[in-house]
Scaffold this motif. Structure first.
Motif, PDB file in Angstrom:
ATOM      1  N   GLN B  14       0.826  -1.217   0.000  1.00 21.70           N
ATOM      2  CA  GLN B  14       0.000   0.000   0.000  1.00 21.70           C
ATOM      3  C   GLN B  14       0.858   1.263   0.000  1.00 21.70           C
ATOM      4  O   GLN B  14       0.582   2.200  -0.759  1.00 21.70           O
ATOM      5  N   GLU B  17       2.661   1.654  -3.430  1.00 19.87           N
ATOM      6  CA  GLU B  17       1.731   2.015  -4.502  1.00 19.87           C
ATOM      7  C   GLU B  17       1.165   3.415  -4.307  1.00 19.87           C
ATOM      8  O   GLU B  17       0.837   4.095  -5.274  1.00 19.87           O
ATOM      9  N   PHE B  18       1.078   3.833  -3.049  1.00 18.35           N
ATOM     10  CA  PHE B  18       0.613   5.189  -2.796  1.00 18.35           C
ATOM     11  C   PHE B  18       1.611   6.209  -3.356  1.00 18.35           C
ATOM     12  O   PHE B  18       1.223   7.192  -3.991  1.00 18.35           O
ATOM     13  N   TYR B  21       1.118   6.343  -7.016  1.00 15.62           N
ATOM     14  CA  TYR B  21      -0.126   7.018  -7.421  1.00 15.62           C
ATOM     15  C   TYR B  21      -0.005   8.535  -7.277  1.00 15.62           C
ATOM     16  O   TYR B  21      -0.427   9.296  -8.148  1.00 15.62           O
ATOM     17  N   ASP B  22       0.609   8.953  -6.164  1.00 11.00           N
ATOM     18  CA  ASP B  22       0.755  10.391  -5.941  1.00 11.00           C
ATOM     19  C   ASP B  22       1.673  11.017  -6.999  1.00 11.00           C
ATOM     20  O   ASP B  22       1.408  12.107  -7.506  1.00 11.00           O
ATOM     21  N   MET B  24       2.039   9.849  -9.973  1.00 12.61           N
ATOM     22  CA  MET B  24       1.282   9.822 -11.222  1.00 12.61           C
ATOM     23  C   MET B  24       0.444  11.094 -11.357  1.00 12.61           C
ATOM     24  O   MET B  24       0.450  11.742 -12.410  1.00 12.61           O
ATOM     25  N   LEU B  25      -0.259  11.471 -10.279  1.00  8.28           N
ATOM     26  CA  LEU B  25      -1.069  12.702 -10.329  1.00  8.28           C
ATOM     27  C   LEU B  25      -0.178  13.912 -10.594  1.00  8.28           C
ATOM     28  O   LEU B  25      -0.545  14.814 -11.343  1.00  8.28           O
ATOM     29  N   TYR B  26       0.998  13.922  -9.965  1.00  6.95           N
ATOM     30  CA  TYR B  26       1.938  15.033 -10.171  1.00  6.95           C
ATOM     31  C   TYR B  26       2.384  15.087 -11.630  1.00  6.95           C
ATOM     32  O   TYR B  26       2.426  16.159 -12.252  1.00  6.95           O
ATOM     33  N   ASP B  28       0.790  14.045 -14.188  1.00  2.30           N
ATOM     34  CA  ASP B  28      -0.309  14.450 -15.075  1.00  2.30           C
ATOM     35  C   ASP B  28      -0.221  15.947 -15.396  1.00  2.30           C
ATOM     36  O   ASP B  28      -0.505  16.366 -16.515  1.00  2.30           O
ATOM     37  N   THR B  29       0.185  16.745 -14.391  1.00  4.21           N
ATOM     38  CA  THR B  29       0.280  18.190 -14.626  1.00  4.21           C
ATOM     39  C   THR B  29       1.728  18.663 -14.833  1.00  4.21           C
ATOM     40  O   THR B  29       1.949  19.837 -15.115  1.00  4.21           O
ATOM     41  N   HIS B  30       2.698  17.756 -14.667  1.00  2.00           N
ATOM     42  CA  HIS B  30       4.108  18.095 -14.912  1.00  2.00           C
ATOM     43  C   HIS B  30       4.748  17.006 -15.769  1.00  2.00           C
ATOM     44  O   HIS B  30       5.682  16.328 -15.318  1.00  2.00           O
ATOM     45  N   PRO B  31       4.237  16.808 -16.985  1.00  4.14           N
ATOM     46  CA  PRO B  31       4.667  15.642 -17.787  1.00  4.14           C
ATOM     47  C   PRO B  31       6.144  15.673 -18.195  1.00  4.14           C
ATOM     48  O   PRO B  31       6.664  14.638 -18.632  1.00  4.14           O
TER      49      PRO B  31
END
Lengths: 190, 84
Positions: B14, B17-18, B21-22, B24-26, B28-31
């Motif tokens: 957990q 993977e957390f 995931y975090d 990944m979100l970052y 998304d806006t900082h490719p």
């Protein structure tokens, strides 16, 4: 599509039942600012997103909200295990229990069922992202209120995690909104 | 094995993977952030390792990871919302 992962995003092990707290936390399952509203809001809005950044942000935050919906359901489930008749009455849980027993039903703390009017989904990307910024702050406030009412460390620990995620999502939506406004402000050549 | 050991091993999955995931979100806006890309790859490698270790002892975390031997392993308790 989605494939199920047989685990929670964050561990939940609540030892002591507490029907009063369960009812309060149920609001984050089926209330206006809850995780059902959040997940369906973002996953519906994503179809109208204009580019890669906004599509991925809506898709991935919406997906995490589904995991949070599962976490909130788990908290309520664990808080209502093996309740005695006395605990149901003393914990103010009789009005929920009479209709649903100890099942999870999407409603707010006052028993109002979940409603699609809690979310919005428009073709205007700025309207959507601005709504999402407010939604994250509202959800964060509800978790703050839950923390004021909670006294069990097993519950507080999980609620703090969920609260923190609202702050991170707010940050990502803010970046997505800035990105979109920058795009719209660009000089257009035809 | 004890429930406590299971929880401990699952916690490793957990947390790894957390992190992924975090990031990944970052991303998304900082490719174009190379630091985050490198960290994401490391987090995924760590998560995969812990996931395999967990599944070898306690069974599949996804239906696809279920073994072919009967009975169908995927349905076995505990499910995530159960306390144990």
């Amino acid at each position: 599509m989605w494939m199920y992962e047989k685990k929670l995003e964050y561990p939940i092990k609540i030892k002591n039942p507490d029907p009063r707290m369960a009812k309060v936390i149920l609001s984050q399952y089926g209330g206006p600012n809850g995780e059902m509203s959040a997940s369906l809001r973002y996953l519906s809005q994503r179809f109208a997103m204009p580019d890669e950044i906004t599509k991925s942000v809506l898709n991935d935050i919406g997906t995490e909200e589904l995991a949070h919906l599962e976490m909130v359901g788990t908290i309520v489930h664990q808080l209502t295990r093996n309740l005695s008749e006395d605990e149901i009455k003393a914990g103010g849980f009789a009005d929920y229990y009479v209709d649903y027993g100890t099942a999870i039903f999407p409603a707010n703390a006052a028993g109002v069922p979940w409603n699609a009017s809690y979310i919005n989904s428009m073709s205007d990307v700025i309207a959507n992202l601005t709504e999402n910024l407010a939604a994250e702050q509202k959800a964060r406030t509800v978790y703050d209120n839950i923390l004021k009412l909670a006294d069990d460390p097993d519950v507080i620990d999980v609620i703090k995690f969920l609260r923190e995620r609202e702050v991170v999502h707010f940050q990502r939506f803010g970046e997505a909104l800035r990105h979109v406004t920058d795009l719209k402000d660009c000089k257009k050549y035809y | 094995m004890e429930t406590a050991d299971r929880n401990e091993m699952l916690k490793k999955v957990q947390s790894a993977e957390f992190v992924a995931y975090d990031l990944m979100l970052y991303l998304d806006t900082h490719p174009n952030c190379q630091t985050a890309l490198t960290k994401f790859k490391e987090a995924v490698e760590k998560a995969t390792k812990y996931r395999k270790e967990f599944e070898a002892v306690y069974g599949p975390l996804t239906a696809c990871a279920s073994s072919s031997a009967a009975p169908w392993q995927w349905i076995q308790d505990p499910w995530p919302w159960n306390r144990k």
